[in-house]
Scaffold this motif. Structure first.
Motif, PDB file in Angstrom:
ATOM      1  N   PRO A 214       0.823  -1.203   0.000  1.00  0.00           N
ATOM      2  CA  PRO A 214       0.000   0.000   0.000  1.00  0.00           C
ATOM      3  C   PRO A 214       0.866   1.265   0.000  1.00  0.00           C
ATOM      4  O   PRO A 214       1.985   1.264   0.497  1.00  0.00           O
ATOM      5  N   THR A 215       0.326   2.304  -0.595  1.00  0.00           N
ATOM      6  CA  THR A 215       0.931   3.632  -0.548  1.00  0.00           C
ATOM      7  C   THR A 215      -0.149   4.604  -0.091  1.00  0.00           C
ATOM      8  O   THR A 215      -1.233   4.656  -0.677  1.00  0.00           O
ATOM      9  N   LEU A 216       0.161   5.352   0.957  1.00  0.00           N
ATOM     10  CA  LEU A 216      -0.744   6.374   1.477  1.00  0.00           C
ATOM     11  C   LEU A 216      -0.161   7.733   1.109  1.00  0.00           C
ATOM     12  O   LEU A 216       0.998   8.007   1.410  1.00  0.00           O
ATOM     13  N   VAL A 217      -0.959   8.566   0.449  1.00  0.00           N
ATOM     14  CA  VAL A 217      -0.506   9.883   0.012  1.00  0.00           C
ATOM     15  C   VAL A 217      -1.389  10.953   0.644  1.00  0.00           C
ATOM     16  O   VAL A 217      -2.614  10.881   0.547  1.00  0.00           O
ATOM     17  N   ARG A 218      -0.750  11.923   1.291  1.00  0.00           N
ATOM     18  CA  ARG A 218      -1.476  13.096   1.791  1.00  0.00           C
ATOM     19  C   ARG A 218      -1.326  14.182   0.737  1.00  0.00           C
ATOM     20  O   ARG A 218      -0.251  14.690   0.482  1.00  0.00           O
ATOM     21  N   ARG A 219      -2.429  14.528   0.083  1.00  0.00           N
ATOM     22  CA  ARG A 219      -2.427  15.558  -0.965  1.00  0.00           C
ATOM     23  C   ARG A 219      -2.556  16.967  -0.376  1.00  0.00           C
ATOM     24  O   ARG A 219      -1.957  17.907  -0.885  1.00  0.00           O
ATOM     25  N   ARG A 220      -3.405  17.094   0.626  1.00  0.00           N
ATOM     26  CA  ARG A 220      -3.612  18.391   1.274  1.00  0.00           C
ATOM     27  C   ARG A 220      -3.643  18.176   2.758  1.00  0.00           C
ATOM     28  O   ARG A 220      -4.186  17.171   3.203  1.00  0.00           O
TER      29      ARG A 220
ATOM     30  N   VAL B  36       2.924  17.578  -0.162  1.00  0.00           N
ATOM     31  CA  VAL B  36       2.457  16.215  -0.373  1.00  0.00           C
ATOM     32  C   VAL B  36       3.409  15.274   0.364  1.00  0.00           C
ATOM     33  O   VAL B  36       4.627  15.402   0.251  1.00  0.00           O
ATOM     34  N   LEU B  37       2.826  14.363   1.141  1.00  0.00           N
ATOM     35  CA  LEU B  37       3.618  13.376   1.887  1.00  0.00           C
ATOM     36  C   LEU B  37       3.133  11.984   1.526  1.00  0.00           C
ATOM     37  O   LEU B  37       1.951  11.795   1.218  1.00  0.00           O
ATOM     38  N   SER B  38       4.044  10.991   1.575  1.00  0.00           N
ATOM     39  CA  SER B  38       3.602   9.627   1.298  1.00  0.00           C
ATOM     40  C   SER B  38       4.308   8.626   2.207  1.00  0.00           C
ATOM     41  O   SER B  38       5.411   8.872   2.693  1.00  0.00           O
ATOM     42  N   THR B  39       3.620   7.517   2.416  1.00  0.00           N
ATOM     43  CA  THR B  39       4.130   6.394   3.191  1.00  0.00           C
ATOM     44  C   THR B  39       3.918   5.148   2.348  1.00  0.00           C
ATOM     45  O   THR B  39       2.812   4.915   1.859  1.00  0.00           O
ATOM     46  N   VAL B  40       4.972   4.370   2.182  1.00  0.00           N
ATOM     47  CA  VAL B  40       4.923   3.193   1.315  1.00  0.00           C
ATOM     48  C   VAL B  40       5.249   1.942   2.130  1.00  0.00           C
ATOM     49  O   VAL B  40       6.128   1.964   2.982  1.00  0.00           O
ATOM     50  N   GLY B  41       4.528   0.868   1.834  1.00  0.00           N
ATOM     51  CA  GLY B  41       4.828  -0.410   2.468  1.00  0.00           C
ATOM     52  C   GLY B  41       3.884  -0.712   3.600  1.00  0.00           C
ATOM     53  O   GLY B  41       2.881  -0.043   3.799  1.00  0.00           O
ATOM     54  N   ARG B  42       4.213  -1.749   4.348  1.00  0.00           N
ATOM     55  CA  ARG B  42       3.339  -2.185   5.443  1.00  0.00           C
ATOM     56  C   ARG B  42       3.067  -1.025   6.380  1.00  0.00           C
ATOM     57  O   ARG B  42       3.981  -0.355   6.832  1.00  0.00           O
TER      58      ARG B  42
ATOM     59  N   ALA C 202       3.336   9.365  11.244  1.00  0.00           N
ATOM     60  CA  ALA C 202       4.541  10.046  10.750  1.00  0.00           C
ATOM     61  C   ALA C 202       4.361  10.482   9.300  1.00  0.00           C
ATOM     62  O   ALA C 202       4.705  11.603   8.923  1.00  0.00           O
ATOM     63  N   GLY C 203       3.795   9.596   8.476  1.00  0.00           N
ATOM     64  CA  GLY C 203       3.585   9.916   7.077  1.00  0.00           C
ATOM     65  C   GLY C 203       2.584  11.027   6.840  1.00  0.00           C
ATOM     66  O   GLY C 203       2.630  11.705   5.818  1.00  0.00           O
ATOM     67  N   LEU C 204       1.697  11.223   7.787  1.00  0.00           N
ATOM     68  CA  LEU C 204       0.718  12.299   7.678  1.00  0.00           C
ATOM     69  C   LEU C 204       1.199  13.591   8.328  1.00  0.00           C
ATOM     70  O   LEU C 204       0.505  14.592   8.322  1.00  0.00           O
TER      71      LEU C 204
END
Length: 92
Positions: free
Chosen positions: A63-69, A73-79, A87-89
């Protein structure tokens, strides 16, 4: 006067309805409900049915989680686990 914060806009890239994908979706929703008092929008994108979105976003793994706004822009990849999502947000 206090500035009002806007809801956080998120995209979660997953592969189908596998147990791993369902777990990632539930985790992200739980973290958002607990830690985002100003609200959020979560768009779940299945890489199998929306490959054009995957290419446009440059997603290389799920999975990849992306914060657009809000930006940046931030993203977290993997488990995903709660600490990595926070942290990714930018919430930790």
């Amino acid at each position: 006067m206090k500035a009002t914060q806007a809801p956080v806009a998120l995209e979660l890239f997953v592969r189908g309805q596998s147990p791993h994908s369902r777990e990632a979706i539930q985790l992200v929703r739980r973290v958002c409900e607990t830690h985002m008092p100003f609200g959020y929008s979560l768009e779940v994108i299945d890489i199998a049915t929306q490959p054009e979105r995957v290419r446009a976003a440059g997603v290389m793994a799920v999975p990849t989680l992306v914060r657009r706004r809000p930006e940046p822009v931030l993203s977290t990849v993997g488990r995903l686990d709660e600490a990595r999502v926070l942290a990714g947000l930018g919430l930790q």
